[in-house]
Design a protein around this motif. Structure first.
Motif: not given
Lengths: 337, 318, 272
Positions: B292-318
């Motif tokens: 699912f990689a896009t152009k943005e993925c090559k540039e931005v370092v995704p941070a590990l963020e809480e996406k839902t309750d106590n569930h963290f992911a490092a991806c800008i598309h979620i």
């Protein structure tokens, strides 16, 4: 290019070793008991006379000053003056070195001519009679005290049978060939002096074989184990299966690949032969570095001991460098690390 | 307060191939943060070479971390002196992957198990003997085998001895570095069950490192998924396994066998190899293989963020 | 393991020879037929006979008895040199390999320097500096021998220093001293100890060589190299004086070599 870089790197690495060697030899020689000044002046010297000479020779300076002076001298080709021969040590070394080189090279030649074919035969006839014979022979060679073997040769061929000379480099009455390399056989050939060549060659035989006895054993064993490894490899089996003659497979294919470790060992045996020269030259009164070293030690000749030790160490590491470089040139797989 | 709290931990190695050649930096662990709660198990999962073993060693300071903080019971570990560190080693221990390499082949089992007690001056000879005998009994090895050498035991037995050694000092935390992956599958579950029982009895916490997703699922309370020195997804085990968010986790899980053969799941095949940690890709480290990689993925370092309750992911598309 | 050794006839020969040498050394007074240093000018330069198995030398000493007593000297030198240089070399090699860094550099440069001399030349210079005596030959040989063990041990340590059992020990909080002596050295010592058993023979050979050029044992002593050295004066009249001490050296060196080779075949699978 890569090879050049490798050699350059190795030479750089030699510098600290050379410094270490010079410190070590200087330290050792300085520990030699006895006062050189007293030795030079003899038993009738007065304490004042000795003190004066000590001052003159710089023996009263601190050790590091003496060492500095020594190293400075080395760079100017000055290794001090032998207290025994009263000659500059460098001149003595120049005179004795060719004799040792000639003997060592001759012994190496015998070693290669006998040791490598023996190793190959032994490996190709593994566990058969020739192999058993060669292995026992090699085993005895390695365990043999060379100086004792020399004594036995002397006893048999010189004293009892009288067919070979037992000391020196030339017969009485034969004058040395014109000096080119200092190695009599080589110089005699170059100047076409066949009388001197024959005499020099005959004199080389006993010390040469004595010197070679140990190294033949080492090279035979090494060639054998190295060849065994190669002979079991797939490409040799392929060559055999294709119906190549046995000798062609053995000497054409296998030896070329089995020779690598043997080359390394040749470097080591050269060092061994240099060290062994001390004993062998002493048995056959061969006027080389070894004999010179033993003399120097007997007469507590401090600059001479240091000079000869330094020269032999230098030869030793130079030969190792050459061997390592050859090794890298022959085997394209090796990286220069 | 969590038992272990790791913040932005980095473990960089310098690889130098001989003098005259340039230095290269291997970023084995590159900014990892995680927590292990008392009595719980955190599973760390990832392909080999993702830095999970370095993470374990770095936490225990078997290698000195390059940067970041490791807090054990609220106390900073990375700057302890040798004496304080030695004291702390009673609390945190390690179990290794290879039971053939982790026991000194020239020591008897008794010597191996006595070593931790001797090093920390625990009890006198008689008391130590008692501790050792209780230990081997607990892991199912007979007392009369104590004078045997490691090579006289099976792989599973050796691994249990390795566990007993780690437990000898009553630690609170065990870093288990692929503890079962060198064992036969039939033996794996024995060792895992032993670890679970011991956790109950001794209120142990595990940092359980493995490349084997089923094993991690079986033993963990929480799971961290690692890729190229970074954690890309973190959460409770059920959430990660049932609702993976990060494309990498999804790809990993898609390769797991499903108990119900009728149920269909699309297999996601990752293209390419794991990139070298010497020259990690720019931006999101996963973008070179991400479907699912896009152009943005090559540039931005995704941070590990809480996406839902106590569930963290490092991806800008979620 | 024992069976593997016994399977090789050459190894058995080696063991038998070594055993013979040890027995000879221990029971020298029983085996010798004469006093090894007793001068008897009435029976000088006698050939081998029922009275003097190996003949007599220039002052009538019994060569057989001298060789028997010489076993003690040679064995003592071999053992002591190895017992001095082996632990020193091993510990330095283990430290260099385990600790690494600057300390490794220093130790390994030192071995480079010592190994840039042919062994006998260095030993000769040292023995000369210390003065000719058997004790000094011993020290000189020990000083030239240790770097070999350092190199061998260091390379085995390097191959096992990252083993998990060493790491386990660090994780337990063991200090480097304990790790070195309890974990590293016991596992790194096998190849070096094989070398040491081979070296016993080579040390004896080197010591005889040094005595031969007048640096070691001095003439009245029944040391084999010294005996060969003085036999040179009488070689024309007494071949036996130049023959038997050499055979003794050969047999001794051969014995230790065969034993060492056998040990290597058993302990070091790579060389098989």
């Amino acid at each position: 290019m890569d090879a050049l870089r490798y050699v350059f790197k190795r030479i750089l690495l030699m510098i600290p070793i050379l410094i270490g060697i010079s410190i070590l030899t200087f330290f050792i020689s300085n520990t030699i008991p006895g006062d050189p000044a007293r030795l030079i002046l003899g038993p009738k010297a007065t304490p004042d006379g000795i003190e004066e000479l000590r001052e003159e020779m710089g023996l009263n300076d601190p050790l590091y000053v003496q060492y500095g002076r020594y190293v400075n001298g080395i760079f100017h080709g000055d290794l001090g003056e032998s207290t025994y021969s009263q000659q500059p040590v460098i001149d003595d070394l120049e005179r004795y070195f060719p004799a040792t080189l000639e003997l060592t090279l001759f012994a190496m030649l015998i070693t290669v001519l006998i040791g490598i074919p023996f190793g190959v035969i032994s490996a190709s006839k593994k566990d058969k009679l020739p192999d058993q014979f060669t292995r026992v022979f090699a085993l005895l060679g390695v365990a043999m005290p060379a100086f004792w073997l020399g004594l036995l040769f002397l006893l048999l061929f010189y004293l009892k049978l009288g067919i070979l000379p037992g000391s020196g480099r030339l017969d009485n009455g034969v004058s040395p060939p014109d000096m080119i390399t200092g190695m009599y056989t080589v110089d005699a050939l170059l100047t076409g002096n066949m009388v001197a060549f024959k005499s020099a060659l005959i004199h080389l035989i006993l010390p040469g074989i004595t010197q070679a006895a140990v190294t033949i054993g080492m090279i035979t064993r090494m060639t054998r184990s190295s060849m065994l490894e190669v002979l079991q490899s797939d490409y040799i089996r392929t060559a055999q299966a294709k119906g190549g003659s046995e000798n062609r497979v053995l000497y054409g294919h296998a030896l070329r690949n089995g020779i690598m470790p043997v080359i390394t060992l040749l470097g080591m045996t050269f060092g061994h032969a240099l060290g062994g020269s001390v004993l062998v030259e002493s048995v056959f009164s061969w006027p080389g570095l070894g004999k010179y070293a033993v003399n120097a030690i007997t007469y507590l000749d401090f600059p001479a001991v240091m000079g000869v030790t330094l020269l032999i160490a230098l030869l030793f590491i130079t030969v190792n460098l050459i061997i390592d470089t050859m090794y890298h040139l022959i085997d394209p797989r090796l990286k220069y690390n | 307060m969590p038992l272990l709290e790791v913040n932005n931990l980095k473990q960089h190695f310098i690889s130098k191939k001989g003098f005259l050649s340039e230095k290269r930096v291997v970023k084995a662990v590159d900014g990892v943060s995680l927590k292990v709660e008392k009595g719980k198990t955190l599973g760390v999962v990832g392909e080999s070479g993702c830095g999970k073993s370095s993470l374990g060693r770095s936490i225990l300071r078997l290698v000195q971390p390059t940067e970041g903080s490791v807090k054990f019971q609220g106390k900073e570990v990375t700057d302890l002196n040798a004496l304080e560190m030695k004291k702390l080693r009673r609390e945190m221990q390690i179990v290794f992957q290879d039971p053939y390499a982790s026991l000194n082949p020239r020591s008897t089992i008794r010597e191996i198990l006595e070593a931790p007690l001797k090093i920390h001056n625990v009890g006198n000879k008689k008391e130590r003997k008692k501790v050792i005998e209780e230990l081997v009994e607990r892991i199912g090895i007979r007392k009369d085998q104590l004078n045997n050498y490691p090579h006289e035991f099976s792989g599973g037995q050796r691994q249990r001895i390795g566990i007993a050694r780690a437990l000898a000092l009553n630690p609170k935390l065990i870093v288990a570095d692929e503890p079962v992956s060198a064992l036969d599958v039939s033996v794996q579950s024995q060792v895992l069950n032993l670890m679970l029982e011991l956790q109950q009895e001794m209120d142990l916490s595990y940092l359980f490192i493995s490349h084997d997703l089923s094993v991690v699922q079986h033993i963990s309370d929480q799971v961290a998924v690692m890729y190229l020195g970074k954690i890309v997804e973190f959460g409770d085990v059920e959430r990660i396994y049932n609702h993976p968010m990060h494309p990498y986790t999804q790809a990993l899980l898609s390769a797991l066998p499903i108990p119900d053969p009728k149920q269909k799941r699309e297999r996601i095949i990752l293209e390419g190899d794991l990139p070298s940690p010497i020259n990690p890709p720019s931006g999101c480290p996963f973008h070179t293989r991400c479907p699912f990689a896009t152009k943005e993925c090559k540039e931005v370092v995704p941070a590990l963020e809480e996406k839902t309750d106590n569930h963290f992911a490092a991806c800008i598309h979620i | 393991m024992v069976r593997r050794m016994i399977n090789s006839p050459l190894t058995i020969l080696g063991l038998v020879l070594v055993l013979l040498i040890i027995i000879t050394a221990i029971f020298a007074p029983v085996i010798a037929t004469h006093n090894p240093t007793e001068v008897n000018l009435l029976s000088k330069l006698e050939g081998p006979s029922g009275e003097h198995f190996f003949g007599t030398d220039e002052v009538g000493r019994d060569i057989f008895s001298r060789i028997v007593y010489g076993t003690r000297i040679s064995l003592k030198i071999g053992l002591l040199v190895v017992l001095i240089s082996f632990p020193i070399g091993t510990i330095l090699g283990a430290i260099a390999g385990y600790i690494g860094g600057r300390i490794d550099q220093i130790i390994m440069r030192a071995t480079d320097i010592f190994l840039s001399f042919p062994g006998i030349i260095l030993a000769m210079s040292i023995a000369a500096a210390l003065g000719p005596s058997i004790e000094n030959v011993l020290l000189a040989l020990a000083a030239t021998w240790w770097p070999w063990y350092t190199r061998i041990v260091r390379s085995s340590v390097l191959s096992l220093k990252n083993s998990e059992f060493i790491e386990a020990s660090r994780a337990l909080g063991a200090n480097p001293f304990r790790i070195l002596f309890k974990e590293v050295i016991p596992n790194a010592i096998a190849p070096a100890s094989i070398q040491a058993s081979l070296d016993l023979g080579f040390v004896i050979l080197a010591a005889a060589g040094l005595s031969f050029i007048g640096l070691g044992a001095q003439p009245p002593s029944p040391e084999w190299g010294a005996m060969l050295s003085s036999s040179r004066e009488i070689i024309r009249d007494a071949w036996w004086a130049a023959t038997f001490p050499g055979i003794a050296i050969l047999i001794t060196v051969l014995g230790f070599n065969l034993m060492g080779d056998g040990l290597r075949d058993v302990l070091d699978p790579k060389q098989r």
